[in-house]
Design a protein around this motif. Structure first.
Motif, PDB file in Angstrom:
ATOM      1  N   THR A   1       0.496   9.959   9.656  1.00 12.69           N
ATOM      2  CA  THR A   1       1.353   9.388   8.847  1.00 12.69           C
ATOM      3  C   THR A   1       2.063   8.201   9.469  1.00 12.69           C
ATOM      4  OG1 THR A   1       1.594  11.340   7.375  1.00 12.69           O
ATOM      5  CG2 THR A   1       3.045   9.598   7.099  1.00 12.69           C
ATOM      6  N   ALA A   2       2.365   8.525  10.796  1.00 18.51           N
ATOM      7  CA  ALA A   2       3.084   7.476  11.719  1.00 18.51           C
ATOM      8  C   ALA A   2       2.109   6.249  11.831  1.00 18.51           C
ATOM      9  CB  ALA A   2       3.705   7.880  12.847  1.00 18.51           C
ATOM     10  N   ALA A   3       0.978   6.720  12.017  1.00 17.24           N
ATOM     11  CA  ALA A   3      -0.276   5.514  12.535  1.00 17.24           C
ATOM     12  C   ALA A   3      -0.263   4.715  11.198  1.00 17.24           C
ATOM     13  CB  ALA A   3      -1.319   6.006  12.736  1.00 17.24           C
ATOM     14  N   ALA A   4      -0.216   5.166   9.900  1.00 22.96           N
ATOM     15  CA  ALA A   4      -0.454   4.397   8.728  1.00 22.96           C
ATOM     16  C   ALA A   4       0.998   3.569   8.703  1.00 22.96           C
ATOM     17  CB  ALA A   4      -0.519   5.417   7.493  1.00 22.96           C
TER      18      ALA A   4
ATOM     19  N   TYR B   1       1.130  -0.593   8.476  1.00 21.92           N
ATOM     20  CA  TYR B   1       1.655  -1.232   7.539  1.00 21.92           C
ATOM     21  C   TYR B   1       2.895  -2.116   7.847  1.00 21.92           C
ATOM     22  CZ  TYR B   1       4.623  -2.163   3.472  1.00 21.92           C
ATOM     23  OH  TYR B   1       5.459  -2.740   2.559  1.00 21.92           O
ATOM     24  N   THR B   2       4.015  -1.483   8.595  1.00 16.36           N
ATOM     25  CA  THR B   2       4.989  -2.338   9.350  1.00 16.36           C
ATOM     26  C   THR B   2       4.413  -3.491  10.155  1.00 16.36           C
ATOM     27  OG1 THR B   2       6.123  -0.194   9.248  1.00 16.36           O
ATOM     28  CG2 THR B   2       7.212  -2.172  10.535  1.00 16.36           C
ATOM     29  N   GLY B   3       3.622  -3.306  10.824  1.00 18.39           N
ATOM     30  CA  GLY B   3       3.128  -4.464  11.902  1.00 18.39           C
ATOM     31  C   GLY B   3       2.467  -5.371  10.926  1.00 18.39           C
ATOM     32  N   ILE B   4       1.659  -5.070   9.867  1.00 17.16           N
ATOM     33  CA  ILE B   4       1.053  -6.064   9.059  1.00 17.16           C
ATOM     34  C   ILE B   4       2.412  -6.872   8.100  1.00 17.16           C
ATOM     35  CG2 ILE B   4      -0.035  -6.596   6.899  1.00 17.16           C
ATOM     36  CD1 ILE B   4      -2.091  -4.277   7.768  1.00 17.16           C
ATOM     37  N   ALA B   5       3.149  -6.157   7.690  1.00 13.22           N
ATOM     38  CA  ALA B   5       4.436  -6.740   6.951  1.00 13.22           C
ATOM     39  C   ALA B   5       5.131  -7.576   7.951  1.00 13.22           C
ATOM     40  CB  ALA B   5       5.336  -5.572   6.510  1.00 13.22           C
TER      41      ALA B   5
ATOM     42  N   LEU C   1       6.759   1.016  -0.096  1.00 11.72           N
ATOM     43  CA  LEU C   1       5.662   1.373   0.309  1.00 11.72           C
ATOM     44  C   LEU C   1       5.716   2.477   1.585  1.00 11.72           C
ATOM     45  CD1 LEU C   1       2.526   1.441  -0.354  1.00 11.72           C
ATOM     46  CD2 LEU C   1       2.391  -0.455   1.122  1.00 11.72           C
ATOM     47  N   ASP C   2       6.665   2.193   2.319  1.00 10.09           N
ATOM     48  CA  ASP C   2       6.909   3.233   3.702  1.00 10.09           C
ATOM     49  C   ASP C   2       7.353   4.753   3.043  1.00 10.09           C
ATOM     50  OD1 ASP C   2       6.281   1.676   5.689  1.00 10.09           O
ATOM     51  OD2 ASP C   2       8.807   0.975   5.746  1.00 10.09           O
ATOM     52  N   LEU C   3       7.937   4.747   1.963  1.00  8.68           N
ATOM     53  CA  LEU C   3       8.307   5.785   1.251  1.00  8.68           C
ATOM     54  C   LEU C   3       7.084   6.611   0.781  1.00  8.68           C
ATOM     55  CD1 LEU C   3      11.909   5.094   0.048  1.00  8.68           C
ATOM     56  CD2 LEU C   3      11.238   5.949   2.292  1.00  8.68           C
TER      57      LEU C   3
END
Length: 145
Positions: free
Chosen positions: A5-8, A12-16, A30-32
């Motif tokens: 889950t942390a990897a996803a 996502y945070t890196g892309i954001a 989307l994090d939640l």
């Protein structure tokens, strides 16, 4: 499952961050959703590993630990990016402008907020998911009437 889950979340945070929409409040939604999906998958996987027999508290604890691990790893990534990239700091400063209480929202406080929100999402999702995943022989407490 917390690490997956942390990897996803990190991806996502890196892309954001690279796309420049990390400062949008809506981007955190989307994090939640990712944490909630990870918690549900962890409980489902744990129940399957236990032969479809799982006590309520075992599943509840699995969801909480999954949310905690995922949010701590995401906060560590956020702290790392805050130390390396000034883009994260600019995003945090733009979020600070929207803070209703005027608090100074630094990278440390932002990371602690991520841990709090992720863990609480894990707790609430676990409570809801365990209503579905509890063992079929689970009986409600008998009434004293």
């Amino acid at each position: 499952m917390g690490a997956y889950t942390a990897a996803a979340l990190v991806v996502y945070t890196g892309i954001a961050m690279l796309a420049g929409f990390l400062d949008k409040i809506e981007a955190g939604s989307l994090d939640l959703v990712i944490i909630a999906a990870g918690v549900v998958m962890a409980i489902k996987r744990f129940k399957r590993a236990r032969g479809n027999r799982m006590s309520y508290l075992q599943g509840f604890g699995t969801g909480i630990i999954t949310g905690l691990v995922a949010s701590v790893l995401l906060a560590a990534f956020f702290w790392l990016m805050g130390g390396v990239s000034k883009g994260v700091m600019n995003s945090v400063q733009r979020i600070q402008a929207r803070d209703l209480f005027g608090a100074d929202l630094g990278v440390l406080i932002g990371g602690l907020g991520i841990i709090l929100m992720g863990t609480m999402t894990g707790v609430i999702t676990s409570l809801i998911a365990m209503q579905y995943f509890k063992s079929p022989d689970h009986q409600a407490v008998a009434s004293l009437d």
